[in-house]
Design a protein around this motif. Structure first.
Motif, PDB file in Angstrom:
ATOM      1  N   ARG A 116       0.782  -1.215   0.000  1.00  0.00           N
ATOM      2  CA  ARG A 116       0.000   0.000   0.000  1.00  0.00           C
ATOM      3  C   ARG A 116       0.828   1.287   0.000  1.00  0.00           C
ATOM      4  O   ARG A 116       0.317   2.359  -0.323  1.00  0.00           O
ATOM      5  N   VAL A 117       2.122   1.225   0.359  1.00  0.00           N
ATOM      6  CA  VAL A 117       2.842   2.460   0.677  1.00  0.00           C
ATOM      7  C   VAL A 117       3.075   3.324  -0.548  1.00  0.00           C
ATOM      8  O   VAL A 117       2.767   4.516  -0.545  1.00  0.00           O
ATOM      9  N   THR A 118       3.647   2.767  -1.620  1.00  0.00           N
ATOM     10  CA  THR A 118       3.886   3.586  -2.815  1.00  0.00           C
ATOM     11  C   THR A 118       2.587   4.189  -3.318  1.00  0.00           C
ATOM     12  O   THR A 118       2.518   5.384  -3.652  1.00  0.00           O
ATOM     13  N   PHE A 119       1.546   3.379  -3.347  1.00  0.00           N
ATOM     14  CA  PHE A 119       0.270   3.843  -3.893  1.00  0.00           C
ATOM     15  C   PHE A 119      -0.365   4.898  -2.995  1.00  0.00           C
ATOM     16  O   PHE A 119      -0.723   5.991  -3.453  1.00  0.00           O
ATOM     17  N   MET A 120      -0.504   4.601  -1.715  1.00  0.00           N
ATOM     18  CA  MET A 120      -1.275   5.483  -0.833  1.00  0.00           C
ATOM     19  C   MET A 120      -0.449   6.642  -0.297  1.00  0.00           C
ATOM     20  O   MET A 120      -0.867   7.808  -0.374  1.00  0.00           O
ATOM     21  N   ALA A 121       0.736   6.349   0.247  1.00  0.00           N
ATOM     22  CA  ALA A 121       1.592   7.444   0.710  1.00  0.00           C
ATOM     23  C   ALA A 121       2.062   8.270  -0.480  1.00  0.00           C
ATOM     24  O   ALA A 121       2.241   9.493  -0.372  1.00  0.00           O
ATOM     25  N   GLY A 122       2.251   7.619  -1.632  1.00  0.00           N
ATOM     26  CA  GLY A 122       2.637   8.354  -2.835  1.00  0.00           C
ATOM     27  C   GLY A 122       1.584   9.354  -3.256  1.00  0.00           C
ATOM     28  O   GLY A 122       1.898  10.506  -3.597  1.00  0.00           O
ATOM     29  N   ASN A 123       0.323   8.956  -3.252  1.00  0.00           N
ATOM     30  CA  ASN A 123      -0.755   9.890  -3.582  1.00  0.00           C
ATOM     31  C   ASN A 123      -0.864  11.017  -2.555  1.00  0.00           C
ATOM     32  O   ASN A 123      -1.148  12.168  -2.902  1.00  0.00           O
ATOM     33  N   ALA A 124      -0.646  10.676  -1.281  1.00  0.00           N
ATOM     34  CA  ALA A 124      -0.686  11.705  -0.242  1.00  0.00           C
ATOM     35  C   ALA A 124       0.453  12.707  -0.441  1.00  0.00           C
ATOM     36  O   ALA A 124       0.279  13.921  -0.257  1.00  0.00           O
ATOM     37  N   ALA A 125       1.625  12.207  -0.839  1.00  0.00           N
ATOM     38  CA  ALA A 125       2.771  13.087  -1.071  1.00  0.00           C
ATOM     39  C   ALA A 125       2.510  14.026  -2.249  1.00  0.00           C
ATOM     40  O   ALA A 125       2.871  15.215  -2.214  1.00  0.00           O
ATOM     41  N   ILE A 126       1.885  13.515  -3.299  1.00  0.00           N
ATOM     42  CA  ILE A 126       1.546  14.365  -4.445  1.00  0.00           C
ATOM     43  C   ILE A 126       0.584  15.471  -4.024  1.00  0.00           C
ATOM     44  O   ILE A 126       0.748  16.637  -4.390  1.00  0.00           O
ATOM     45  N   ALA A 127      -0.413  15.092  -3.231  1.00  0.00           N
ATOM     46  CA  ALA A 127      -1.390  16.093  -2.784  1.00  0.00           C
ATOM     47  C   ALA A 127      -0.727  17.193  -1.974  1.00  0.00           C
ATOM     48  O   ALA A 127      -1.037  18.386  -2.136  1.00  0.00           O
ATOM     49  N   ALA A 128       0.208  16.823  -1.094  1.00  0.00           N
ATOM     50  CA  ALA A 128       0.903  17.831  -0.283  1.00  0.00           C
ATOM     51  C   ALA A 128       1.833  18.674  -1.133  1.00  0.00           C
ATOM     52  O   ALA A 128       1.894  19.910  -0.995  1.00  0.00           O
ATOM     53  N   ALA A 129       2.560  18.027  -2.040  1.00  0.00           N
ATOM     54  CA  ALA A 129       3.547  18.751  -2.852  1.00  0.00           C
ATOM     55  C   ALA A 129       2.886  19.724  -3.814  1.00  0.00           C
ATOM     56  O   ALA A 129       3.420  20.812  -4.085  1.00  0.00           O
ATOM     57  N   ARG A 130       1.728  19.368  -4.337  1.00  0.00           N
ATOM     58  CA  ARG A 130       1.078  20.241  -5.322  1.00  0.00           C
ATOM     59  C   ARG A 130       0.563  21.536  -4.687  1.00  0.00           C
ATOM     60  O   ARG A 130       0.470  22.570  -5.358  1.00  0.00           O
ATOM     61  N   LYS A 131       0.238  21.485  -3.417  1.00  0.00           N
ATOM     62  CA  LYS A 131      -0.158  22.731  -2.736  1.00  0.00           C
ATOM     63  C   LYS A 131       1.023  23.695  -2.675  1.00  0.00           C
ATOM     64  O   LYS A 131       0.876  24.896  -2.898  1.00  0.00           O
ATOM     65  N   LEU A 132       2.206  23.161  -2.362  1.00  0.00           N
ATOM     66  CA  LEU A 132       3.393  24.010  -2.313  1.00  0.00           C
ATOM     67  C   LEU A 132       3.818  24.450  -3.710  1.00  0.00           C
ATOM     68  O   LEU A 132       4.233  25.587  -3.924  1.00  0.00           O
ATOM     69  N   ARG A 133       3.701  23.534  -4.668  1.00  0.00           N
ATOM     70  CA  ARG A 133       4.066  23.858  -6.048  1.00  0.00           C
ATOM     71  C   ARG A 133       3.241  25.041  -6.563  1.00  0.00           C
ATOM     72  O   ARG A 133       3.759  25.931  -7.241  1.00  0.00           O
ATOM     73  N   GLU A 134       1.961  25.043  -6.213  1.00  0.00           N
ATOM     74  CA  GLU A 134       1.093  26.136  -6.663  1.00  0.00           C
ATOM     75  C   GLU A 134       1.572  27.469  -6.103  1.00  0.00           C
ATOM     76  O   GLU A 134       1.598  28.487  -6.810  1.00  0.00           O
ATOM     77  N   GLN A 135       1.974  27.469  -4.833  1.00  0.00           N
ATOM     78  CA  GLN A 135       2.480  28.709  -4.238  1.00  0.00           C
ATOM     79  C   GLN A 135       3.785  29.142  -4.894  1.00  0.00           C
ATOM     80  O   GLN A 135       3.991  30.329  -5.178  1.00  0.00           O
ATOM     81  N   LEU A 136       4.667  28.187  -5.150  1.00  0.00           N
ATOM     82  CA  LEU A 136       5.949  28.512  -5.765  1.00  0.00           C
ATOM     83  C   LEU A 136       5.774  29.054  -7.185  1.00  0.00           C
ATOM     84  O   LEU A 136       6.412  30.039  -7.582  1.00  0.00           O
ATOM     85  N   LEU A 137       4.906  28.435  -7.950  1.00  0.00           N
ATOM     86  CA  LEU A 137       4.700  28.895  -9.326  1.00  0.00           C
ATOM     87  C   LEU A 137       4.032  30.267  -9.364  1.00  0.00           C
ATOM     88  O   LEU A 137       4.295  31.082 -10.257  1.00  0.00           O
ATOM     89  N   THR A 138       3.186  30.532  -8.384  1.00  0.00           N
ATOM     90  CA  THR A 138       2.503  31.826  -8.347  1.00  0.00           C
ATOM     91  C   THR A 138       3.504  32.962  -8.204  1.00  0.00           C
ATOM     92  O   THR A 138       3.467  33.962  -8.954  1.00  0.00           O
ATOM     93  N   VAL A 139       4.426  32.841  -7.235  1.00  0.00           N
ATOM     94  CA  VAL A 139       5.389  33.936  -7.026  1.00  0.00           C
ATOM     95  C   VAL A 139       6.435  33.965  -8.140  1.00  0.00           C
ATOM     96  O   VAL A 139       6.920  35.048  -8.531  1.00  0.00           O
TER      97      VAL A 139
END
Length: 834
Positions: free
Chosen positions: A541-564
């Protein structure tokens, strides 16, 4: 050999072969494991274990041991009267036995002393008076003697769990068949044999001003710190806020470290009583006695098929030897029947499963949990049917393959499925048609005692369970990410890396999203105080579930970085790309900003840069009947294997010369790690097929050491050709699916089928050893009636559970898959109910 059968779009980090982020520490010996931990004033602990497989405890006298200089504390079952267990339905263990012992190795007392030498002396001074009871050491004995009660949790006699399900019109399905075959098969139990034995260190920190009295920290070699946290808190009656579980580096688990264990709880209680840290390190013999390994399973299969090879109905029964306690056994029972429908189309299917208590160490999950045994049985059984009907075993399977984006008859949702591609790959790479043609033409060296043959098998596995062990609406996995103004990235996740590389996968995924290198990321994992909850390293389960959770967290930061970055570069956000530690205009890469500069701009705009993401499997991926929670998964992986064997008909010696193994990985996050996992599964499957077995004599484990328990070495292991079939799944992180457990499952039946192709006799019980081959050859050449290799079991009649019938409603036939970008993909149903 590692080759990719298909290519998907290129990423900057994902899909590229890379070393693990923790590789250097492990290969140089710098990595810290539980037994390496040394704390000031630390005591050493040990468990006194029962010498009897079944006995009533009359009395325990610890006075002589307590009087020994250097002994600090001794506890018995009365000191820890709270039952525990990994499943809420199987709370049947005590940290130390209270009323009776149920297997050789059942712990009855725990000692803490100044040094290991004192422990050696003290443990001999504890006197336990037993009333020896009859020991039931097999499925047959336990069913035949219901009056000898092993475990009070047994519902009827010694039956721990029995289930019965029927999907579709079975009577009509068999009536439609042109041919019906029945078979009995047996899969022997075996042990995980991780390099690192179980070990833990507990430290109680007293605090008189705290109403609870202090806080507890436990470092343990565990795959499931979240569940150990829950059970330690419960048994010791401590608030969960006062318990901290840390999983350091783990030297292999394979499912064997998924339970909460007595030594963990006892170390915690001894530390609390003494006010000093306590370490308990199990010996190799204790690892075998603690077990939790693969269940021995007897299986009966009845299948109907038309002349053209179309399957019409299957009735499957499994009898599991569960050992003395529940462990994951309820789930294992369901797993032995739930996933038959995910590999091949079955319009009608009936499953009856029964787990029986015996006086052996408790069985639990091992790589391929609950699916390895039935996969062996089904694939050998189907191979027999193909032979009986004169059908090519490859074409027979291809004719019945499950289709992608469909529903099974028991309501499981299937998303992507590259099983057909996997079959084609192993057939082509192995030279299946040419070699089988030579065998059929008797060009197999008949003057020599050596006979060669090819065998084939297919399988499927889950990418994490659809439901948690304790059903709730909370996420199954969560990840937090923090950026600092110096460009540092820290990822927090509760998942445990047991050697499969899950920590590295988190680094690759976050690096891909943020446009940096994985080596720049700091990871904090498997600490119940510092990291958000992850349910553990099990069920792939780890790659699939923790991987999806990591994408969700990273994309929030990515959006902030791309904005500035867009504001500073005066470039529309949609034209920006992040890679190689820069954010740049994809139309003109010279227009860019370093990652660290963008982080500083974002912190100035938004404040502290911290984000969290979580993952919960989608709803509607299973039926609505009782028991439907075992088997559903957000996605299924698929594997196929061709085995080439050589058998000496004079000695029975079996040599597996080569394995071709194709695995439907979705999208490789790191193909180097995926190939390693596939080959590791092939190696373990090979060992289980030809040599591994955990057997008992007069209640005692015959071979509780690595000197005697046969494991394959590098000299034994056959050549393995790994083929990664990449067909991204909409649900997986960047389209990825599991690789840790599924590739093991087709290896064992492929070897069994290859033995038949080589010498014309079936071996229906694992492991496939020379004595079994010689006996089968002798029986085949004898004029007497051939005796059954696996005698039938006389099961209670009627089956001791309520029959459940269920058919998927029409509204379930519309398949929905959720991509990692949050979109919903609706795929028309192909062909109705599978």
């Amino acid at each position: 050999m590692n080759e990719q059968a298909t290519k998907t779009r290129a990423y900057h980090v994902v899909g590229t072969p890379r070393p693990k982020v923790d590789a250097y520490g492990k290969v140089t010996g710098r990595a810290l494991y539980a037994d390496d931990i040394m704390l000031p004033r630390m005591l050493y602990g040990r468990l006194l274990r029962s010498p009897h497989p079944h006995a009533r405890i009359i009395s325990i006298d610890t006075h002589r041991a307590l009087d020994l200089p250097g002994v600090v504390a001794i506890i018995t079952g009365e000191d820890l009267p709270q039952k525990f267990g990994i499943l809420p339905s199987s709370q049947d263990e005590y940290a130390l036995a209270i009323d009776k012992v149920r297997y050789v190795g059942d712990p009855v007392a725990a000692i803490a002393a100044l040094d290991p030498e004192t422990l050696d002396e003290a443990i001999k001074l504890i006197h336990v008076e037993y009333e020896v009871l009859p020991a039931l050491m097999s499925i047959e004995e336990a069913l035949a003697h219901p009056d000898v009660k092993i475990n009070d949790e047994a519902r009827i006699g010694n039956i721990h769990k029995s289930v019965s399900y029927e999907f579709g019109d079975m009577e009509a399905g068999f009536a439609e068949a042109d041919y019906i075959r029945e078979d009995w098969l047996f899969y022997e139990g075996n042990n995980h044999a991780p390099i690192e034995e179980h070990a833990c260190v507990a430290s109680w920190e007293p605090n008189p001003s705290d109403p609870v009295g202090g806080k507890l920290t436990l470092w343990s070699s565990t795959q499931t710190p979240h569940y150990v946290h829950r059970e330690v808190s419960k048994v010791l009656k401590l608030p969960q806020s006062h318990v901290r579980i840390i999983a350091p580096n783990i030297g292999g688990g394979f499912g064997g470290k998924s339970d909460p264990f007595s030594h963990e709880i006892c170390a915690c209680e001894l530390s609390r009583r003494t006010g000093r840290p306590v370490k308990i390190s199990c010996t190799r013999e204790e690892v075998f006695l603690t077990h939790r390994g693969r269940h021995p399973v007897k299986m009966w299969i009845k299948t109907g098929v038309k002349k053209d090879g179309t399957l019409t109905a299957m009735h499957f029964r499994s009898f599991l030897d569960g050992g003395a306690y529940g462990s994951y056994g309820v789930a294992t029972t369901y797993y032995t029947g739930a996933l038959q429908t995910v590999t091949y189309k079955l319009p009608c299917y009936k499953f009856e499963g029964m787990r029986i208590f015996t006086n052996k160490p408790p069985c639990g999950p091992k790589r391929g949990h609950g699916t390895t045994q039935p996969r062996f049985a089904v694939e050998v059984h189907l191979d027999k049917i193909a032979h009986d009907l004169g059908l090519d075993p490859v074409e027979f399977r291809q004719h019945n393959l499950i289709e992608p984006y469909t529903r099974t008859v028991n309501g499981l949702r299937v998303t992507s499925c590259a099983l057909d591609k996997c079959l084609k790959e192993v057939v082509e790479r192995s030279g299946w048609k040419e070699k089988r043609s030579k065998q059929a033409s008797n060009l197999n060296g008949q003057s020599s005692p050596i006979r060669r043959g090819l065998g084939l098998a297919a399988s499927s596995y889950i990418c994490g369970a659809g439901k948690p062990i304790y059903w709730n609406d909370m996420p199954h996995s969560a990840v937090q990410i923090r950026l600092d103004r110096g460009g540092g990235v820290t990822v927090y996740c509760g998942s445990t890396d047991i050697g499969q590389g899950s920590t590295s996968v988190l680094a690759y995924i976050v690096a891909e999203e943020l446009g940096i290198q994985p080596e720049h990321i700091h990871l904090e994992t498997a600490d119940t105080t510092l990291t958000p909850v992850d349910l553990g390293s099990y069920s792939s389960r780890v790659t699939f579930m923790a991987g999806n959770a990591a994408i969700a967290a990273a994309r929030k930061l990515r959006e902030q970085l791309l904005t500035v970055a867009a504001e500073r570069l005066k470039v529309p956000v949609e034209h920006l790309e992040a890679a190689d530690n820069h954010i740049y205009d994809e139309r003109d890469p010279g227009v860019s900003l370093p990652f660290v500069k963008v982080v500083q701009l974002a912190e100035a705009r938004f404040g502290a840069l911290v984000s969290a993401g979580s993952y919960t499997p989608p709803e509607g991926i299973h039926g609505d009947y009782k028991g439907a929670g075992v088997g559903p998964s957000p996605a299924y992986s698929y594997s196929t294997c061709v085995a080439q064997v050589a058998v000496d008909v004079e000695t029975g010696e079996l040599v597996v010369e080569k394995l071709w193994l194709a695995h439907d990985i979705g999208q490789s996050i790191n193909p180097l790690l995926v190939a390693g996992q596939v080959e590791g599964g092939a190696y373990m499957g090979y060992g289980e097929a030809v040599m591994e077995q955990q057997v008992f004599r007069k209640g005692l484990h015959k071979i509780p050491s690595l000197l005697d328990y046969k494991l394959a070495t590098t000299l034994d292991t056959p050549e393995i050709e790994t083929i990664l079939v990449e067909e991204p799944d909409n649900e997986g992180p960047f389209g990825g699916k599991e690789a840790g457990q599924g590739p093991l499952n087709p290896v064992i039946p492929a070897i069994a089928n290859a033995v038949f192709a080589a010498v014309g006799v079936r071996i229906d019980a694992t492991p496939i050893t020379p004595d079994k081959i010689l006996q089968a050859l002798k029986d085949a050449s004898s004029t007497r009636a051939v005796r059954p290799q696996v005698p039938p079991i006389k099961a209670p009649s009627p089956w001791p559970t309520r029959l459940i019938t269920w058919t998927p409603p029409e509204e379930m036939l519309q398949i929905e898959t959720n991509g990692t970008n949050g979109t919903v993909v609706r795929v028309p149903e192909k062909g109705g109910v599978a």
